[in-house]
Motif scaffolding. Structure first.
Motif, PDB file in Angstrom:
ATOM      1  N   ASN A  91     -13.130   6.985   7.179  1.00 17.55           N
ATOM      2  CA  ASN A  91     -13.099   8.024   6.158  1.00 17.55           C
ATOM      3  C   ASN A  91     -12.127   7.637   5.062  1.00 17.55           C
ATOM      4  OD1 ASN A  91     -12.929  10.254   4.591  1.00 17.55           O
ATOM      5  ND2 ASN A  91     -12.622  11.696   6.270  1.00 17.55           N
ATOM      6  N   LEU A 108       0.844  -1.193   0.000  1.00 21.09           N
ATOM      7  CA  LEU A 108       0.000   0.000   0.000  1.00 21.09           C
ATOM      8  C   LEU A 108       0.883   1.247   0.000  1.00 21.09           C
ATOM      9  CD1 LEU A 108      -2.530  -1.051   2.776  1.00 21.09           C
ATOM     10  CD2 LEU A 108      -2.933  -1.053   0.319  1.00 21.09           C
ATOM     11  N   ALA A 109       0.365   2.314  -0.571  1.00 23.28           N
ATOM     12  CA  ALA A 109       1.068   3.598  -0.530  1.00 23.28           C
ATOM     13  C   ALA A 109       0.458   4.429   0.594  1.00 23.28           C
ATOM     14  CB  ALA A 109       0.953   4.323  -1.866  1.00 23.28           C
ATOM     15  N   ASP A 110       1.219   4.618   1.648  1.00 23.83           N
ATOM     16  CA  ASP A 110       0.681   5.209   2.872  1.00 23.83           C
ATOM     17  C   ASP A 110       0.177   6.643   2.726  1.00 23.83           C
ATOM     18  OD1 ASP A 110       0.908   3.032   4.401  1.00 23.83           O
ATOM     19  OD2 ASP A 110       2.801   3.585   5.359  1.00 23.83           O
ATOM     20  N   ASP A 111       0.735   7.371   1.778  1.00 27.27           N
ATOM     21  CA  ASP A 111       0.349   8.779   1.661  1.00 27.27           C
ATOM     22  C   ASP A 111      -0.865   8.982   0.769  1.00 27.27           C
ATOM     23  OD1 ASP A 111       2.519   9.995   3.241  1.00 27.27           O
ATOM     24  OD2 ASP A 111       3.766   9.054   1.721  1.00 27.27           O
ATOM     25  N   GLN A 121     -15.378   9.853  12.676  1.00 27.61           N
ATOM     26  CA  GLN A 121     -14.290  10.777  12.962  1.00 27.61           C
ATOM     27  C   GLN A 121     -14.672  12.193  12.566  1.00 27.61           C
ATOM     28  OE1 GLN A 121     -10.525   9.346  11.528  1.00 27.61           O
ATOM     29  NE2 GLN A 121     -10.875   7.386  12.517  1.00 27.61           N
ATOM     30  N   SER A 147       5.855   7.379  -1.836  1.00 27.48           N
ATOM     31  CA  SER A 147       5.256   6.871  -0.619  1.00 27.48           C
ATOM     32  C   SER A 147       5.731   5.457  -0.315  1.00 27.48           C
ATOM     33  CB  SER A 147       3.741   6.901  -0.785  1.00 27.48           C
ATOM     34  OG  SER A 147       3.114   6.553   0.389  1.00 27.48           O
ATOM     35  N   ASN A 148       5.762   4.616  -1.314  1.00 27.30           N
ATOM     36  CA  ASN A 148       6.175   3.216  -1.120  1.00 27.30           C
ATOM     37  C   ASN A 148       6.541   2.636  -2.484  1.00 27.30           C
ATOM     38  OD1 ASN A 148       6.460   0.503  -0.612  1.00 27.30           O
ATOM     39  ND2 ASN A 148       4.667   0.365   0.717  1.00 27.30           N
ATOM     40  N   ARG A 170      -7.435  18.652   6.619  1.00 30.22           N
ATOM     41  CA  ARG A 170      -6.184  18.555   7.366  1.00 30.22           C
ATOM     42  C   ARG A 170      -4.985  18.845   6.469  1.00 30.22           C
ATOM     43  NH1 ARG A 170      -4.776  14.957  11.553  1.00 30.22           N
ATOM     44  NH2 ARG A 170      -3.551  13.833  10.030  1.00 30.22           N
ATOM     45  N   ASP A 224     -11.207   9.144   2.556  1.00 25.59           N
ATOM     46  CA  ASP A 224     -10.383  10.210   1.976  1.00 25.59           C
ATOM     47  C   ASP A 224      -9.136  10.498   2.805  1.00 25.59           C
ATOM     48  OD1 ASP A 224     -12.226  10.567  -0.102  1.00 25.59           O
ATOM     49  OD2 ASP A 224     -13.512  11.686   1.261  1.00 25.59           O
ATOM     50  N   ASN A 225      -8.987   9.792   3.904  1.00 27.56           N
ATOM     51  CA  ASN A 225      -7.761   9.927   4.691  1.00 27.56           C
ATOM     52  C   ASN A 225      -6.612   9.222   3.997  1.00 27.56           C
ATOM     53  OD1 ASN A 225      -8.273  11.407   6.977  1.00 27.56           O
ATOM     54  ND2 ASN A 225      -9.087   9.661   8.100  1.00 27.56           N
ATOM     55  N   PRO A 226      -5.413   9.793   4.080  1.00 26.07           N
ATOM     56  CA  PRO A 226      -4.272   8.980   3.689  1.00 26.07           C
ATOM     57  C   PRO A 226      -4.209   7.782   4.625  1.00 26.07           C
ATOM     58  CG  PRO A 226      -3.554  11.148   4.498  1.00 26.07           C
ATOM     59  CD  PRO A 226      -5.039  11.143   4.536  1.00 26.07           C
ATOM     60  N   TYR A 265     -12.652  14.871  11.944  1.00 30.68           N
ATOM     61  CA  TYR A 265     -11.866  15.655  10.997  1.00 30.68           C
ATOM     62  C   TYR A 265     -11.959  15.083   9.595  1.00 30.68           C
ATOM     63  CZ  TYR A 265      -8.428  11.983  11.684  1.00 30.68           C
ATOM     64  OH  TYR A 265      -7.795  10.783  11.760  1.00 30.68           O
ATOM     65  N   ASP A 266     -11.567  15.890   8.668  1.00 25.65           N
ATOM     66  CA  ASP A 266     -11.628  15.519   7.269  1.00 25.65           C
ATOM     67  C   ASP A 266     -10.217  15.659   6.699  1.00 25.65           C
ATOM     68  OD1 ASP A 266     -11.889  15.490   4.563  1.00 25.65           O
ATOM     69  OD2 ASP A 266     -13.083  17.324   4.435  1.00 25.65           O
ATOM     70  N   ALA A 267      -9.756  14.617   6.042  1.00 27.03           N
ATOM     71  CA  ALA A 267      -8.341  14.577   5.636  1.00 27.03           C
ATOM     72  C   ALA A 267      -7.976  15.715   4.698  1.00 27.03           C
ATOM     73  CB  ALA A 267      -8.043  13.267   4.947  1.00 27.03           C
ATOM     74  N   ARG A 296       0.849   7.223  13.488  1.00 22.62           N
ATOM     75  CA  ARG A 296       0.498   6.511  14.701  1.00 22.62           C
ATOM     76  C   ARG A 296       0.077   5.100  14.308  1.00 22.62           C
ATOM     77  NH1 ARG A 296      -4.983   6.358  14.997  1.00 22.62           N
ATOM     78  NH2 ARG A 296      -6.060   7.834  13.693  1.00 22.62           N
ATOM     79  N   GLY A 345       6.694  11.416  -0.971  1.00 21.17           N
ATOM     80  CA  GLY A 345       5.284  11.104  -0.823  1.00 21.17           C
ATOM     81  C   GLY A 345       4.397  12.229  -0.335  1.00 21.17           C
ATOM     82  N   ARG A 346       5.022  13.266   0.233  1.00 25.67           N
ATOM     83  CA  ARG A 346       4.202  14.336   0.799  1.00 25.67           C
ATOM     84  C   ARG A 346       4.671  15.712   0.389  1.00 25.67           C
ATOM     85  NH1 ARG A 346       4.745  12.585   6.479  1.00 25.67           N
ATOM     86  NH2 ARG A 346       6.174  11.271   5.319  1.00 25.67           N
TER      87      ARG A 346
END
Ligand SMILES: Nc1ncnc2c1ncn2[C@@H]1O[C@H](COP(=O)(O)OP(=O)(O)OP(=O)(O)O)[C@@H](O)[C@H]1O
Ligand SMILES: [Mg+2]
Lengths: 255, 373
Positions: free
Chosen positions: A140, A91-94, B14, B250-251, B21, A142-144, B16-18, B372, B317-318
């Motif tokens: 959700n 998986l690509a975490d971001d 949850q 990212s990977n 964020r 849409d979260n990474p 929050y919304d990514a 986390r 990745g970010r």
């Protein structure tokens, strides 16, 4: 006419001096669910990586869906109909859930080589559908996925495989990081595949799970297949004695 | 077996919304930009001067136009490089060669942009014979882009197919390209471009613009920068190119297993970064009307700093193009700000170094707090 979906003959993989997989002869019939068990380092993941063409084998033949195949890479294997949950999840975490589900097989609004325009809505909608049918719970999408728990991430990888399953599904320890509830969910997904008649290779250390789910159990030891037993004709102790080497020489076993 | 009872999907649970964020990060950077501007304004006011505003009566205008022009030019020229560097870093790589590429491309490009007659005399800096002078402006532009693309292609192939670390591959290119520009120049600058070439940067693509009291002319590099930034922001978010760039950074192993042609994609990203260095070289030479072997020196570090300040993670990745644009603005404000309070150039460089290190520390700290489980 043959109902064999996957067969390997003499499949062998060496890493330098390490014989990770040695002369593996394996058969999977249409609609059949087979478990692959064995100690750590027995060569189970190596076996999976050869079939899925993540690595190129040292020797041996692979027959898939009636033809001898030599897939150039994981994409070719997947396009041939082999869907896999890798032990490392891949998986690509971001990226968010839809991007991961459709990684390498994106849906486009229009095509323009590398600059093809993504149809993000279609991918998101189909992700929701896939998650619904597999009953995977993601708060959700849409979260990474970096921000998700190990279990949720595993569920994403499994949902990806289940959603695109066509001719063969391979799962390498799909429930390793999961809690009781999530494990039950994954087992339901696997039962769903069985009902849809999709054959599967399940790598697992969990013998309870193996006996619950599959038709046949194949035991690996030190890179060799040492036993292939119908679930109804064996029991946990029997399997354990093959895994640990109390029973079964590594010679001439045929899965 | 337990049947799953709760709703399997949906956005409940949850708070929050990514996307919010992620965007919040860029708002933070914007807030930092504003804060830094205010700090320099205050520091200037203490000395009876102003950072942003025009306090002189004999010059019209509300703003300190001269300073704005310098800042905008700096953001534009280095920022264009940073757009490419950003993509390379998001990919999980690094590009140390961009500054040297500007130097080499500048020399070569300028040689194709020369005019035959300077004030009625033959061009004293002529590189080629007269048949290579007074060429249509498109030729040096194409040459410049081609130089950048060529070098970027080599970078990309080295990284993708020889598997040497990008740091080493682009370091080699950095040294070689600087050598190439010295060799080409042979100790003398290449100067006197055609009039049309000079208008590439010095002309007014958008005419003279006035936004309220903000006045704008002769800033074509900024126009090009903004256009490219918008283009690549869109590409990074909406196209396959962007998706795969983020996925690989990212990977990489996962990207490979998912069937992405990782090597080919790397070549493409490095090539685009090289092309952007070429664009920057064209604009810079056109602005300065001359090219020297030392041009673009250290721009690669400035560009990396802009990206890192803008929230692009060195671990790949970010980050985003928008972040880098903001990072470029912050970078430029800091440099101009130090000049405005008459800090010595030595101190400026020391501070620059500290900013880069600080931004990386901040990134690692952010990362630790974000992961986390
Ligand atoms: N890329 C590699 N290079 C060298 N050796 C490897 C490589 N991959 C696996 N091996 C070795 O091959 C053997 C088989 O490994 P493999 O991952 O297939 O085991 P496994 O049965 O999947 O074990 P586990 O239950 O722990 O997942 C091990 O001895 C391992 O160290
Ligand atoms: Mg394994």
């Amino acid at each position: 006419m043959s109902d064999i979906i996957l067969e390997t003959r003499g499949l062998t993989k060496h890493y330098g001096g390490v014989q990770a997989l040695d002369d593996a002869n394996f058969i999977l019939h249409a609609g059949e669910h087979v478990a692959v068990v064995g100690d750590n380092g027995a060569g189970k993941s190596t076996f999976v990586r050869q079939i899925t063409a993540v690595e190129q084998r040292t020797a041996g033949q692979i027959f898939f869906d009636g033809k001898e195949v030599s897939h150039a890479g994981p994409l070719a294997a997947r396009e041939a109909g082999i869907e896999t949950v890798f032990q490392t999840l891949a998986l690509a975490d971001d990226l968010d859930v839809p991007s991961n589900l459709f990684l390498g097989r994106e849906i486009f609004k229009f095509r323009l080589g590398p600059f093809s325009w993504l149809d993000r809505k279609a991918m998101r909608d189909r992700t929701m559908e896939a998650l619904k049918t597999t009953a995977v719970k993601i708060p959700n999408v849409d979260n990474p996925i970096r921000n998700m728990s190990g279990g949720q991430r595993q569920c994403v990888a499994i949902a990806r495989t289940a959603a695109f399953a066509s001719k063969l599904v391979i799962m390498d320890e799909p429930t390793a990081a999961l809690g009781v509830q999530e494990t039950a969910q994954v087992e339901n997904i696997i039962r769903g595949l069985k009902e849809r008649g999709i054959p599967m290779v399940l790598v697992s250390h969990n013998l309870r799970q193996v006996f619950d789910l599959v038709d046949r159990i194949v035991v690996f030891r030190r890179g060799r297949i040492v036993a292939s037993l119908k679930r109804d004709e064996t029991d946990g102790n029997d399997i354990v004695s093959y895994i640990t080497g109390v029973k079964g020489s590594a010679d001439g076993a045929y899965a | 077996m337990s049947k799953p009872t709760s709703q399997p999907t949906g956005t409940g649970g949850q708070k929050y919304d990514a996307t919010k964020r992620a965007r919040a990060n860029e708002w933070n950077i914007f807030a930092a930009l504003v804060a830094i501007v205010i700090v320099f304004e205050v520091l200037n006011r203490v000395n009876g001067t102003s950072f942003l505003f025009n306090l002189r009566d004999n010059v019209p205008g509300l703003f300190n136009q001269q300073r704005l022009d310098i800042m905008i030019l700096q953001v534009a020229i280095t920022g264009i490089i940073a757009l490419g560097v950003t993509q390379v870093i998001i990919l999980g790589g690094i590009d140390l060669s961009s500054g040297s590429l500007v130097g080499a491309t500048a020399m070569i490009t300028m040689s194709f942009a020369q005019t035959a007659l300077v004030n009625g005399n033959p061009n004293p800096k002529a590189v080629f014979g007269p048949e290579w002078m007074d060429l249509p402006v498109i030729i040096p532009i194409v040459v410049g882009l081609a130089c950048g693309i060529f070098a970027g292609l080599i970078n990309g192939m080295l990284v993708a197919y020889t598997k040497i670390p990008p740091f080493i591959a682009t370091l080699g290119m950095m040294v070689s390209a600087r050598g190439a520009s010295r060799w080409w120049s042979n100790g003398t600058p290449v100067s006197f471009p055609t009039e049309t070439y000079a208008t590439v940067s010095n002309g007014d693509l958008l005419g003279t613009l006035t936004f309220g009291l903000l006045h704008w002319d002769g800033q074509n590099p900024a126009v090009v920068f903004v256009a490219l930034a918008v283009l690549f922001q869109v590409i990074m978010i909406y196209t396959l190119y962007g998706k795969h760039t983020y996925a690989i950074g990212s990977n990489e192993a996962a990207a490979r297993m998912s069937g992405i042609n990782v090597d080919r994609h790397k070549v493409l990203v490095y090539t685009i970064a090289g092309m952007l260095a070429g664009v920057s070289a064209v604009l810079l030479t056109s602005k300065n009307l001359t090219a020297q072997a030392g041009m673009g020196m250290m721009y690669e570090l400035d560009a990396i700093a802009m990206a890192v300040i803008g929230g692009v993670s060195l671990s790949g990745g970010r980050g985003s193009i928008v972040g880098t644009v903001l990072g470029a603005a912050i970078f430029s404000v800091i440099i101009s700000g130090f000049t405005s309070i008459k800090l010595d150039a030595y101190y400026q460089e020391m501070v620059k170094g500290a900013i880069i290190v600080g931004a990386v520390i901040l990134d690692q700290w952010r990362q630790k707090n974000r992961t986390r489980g």
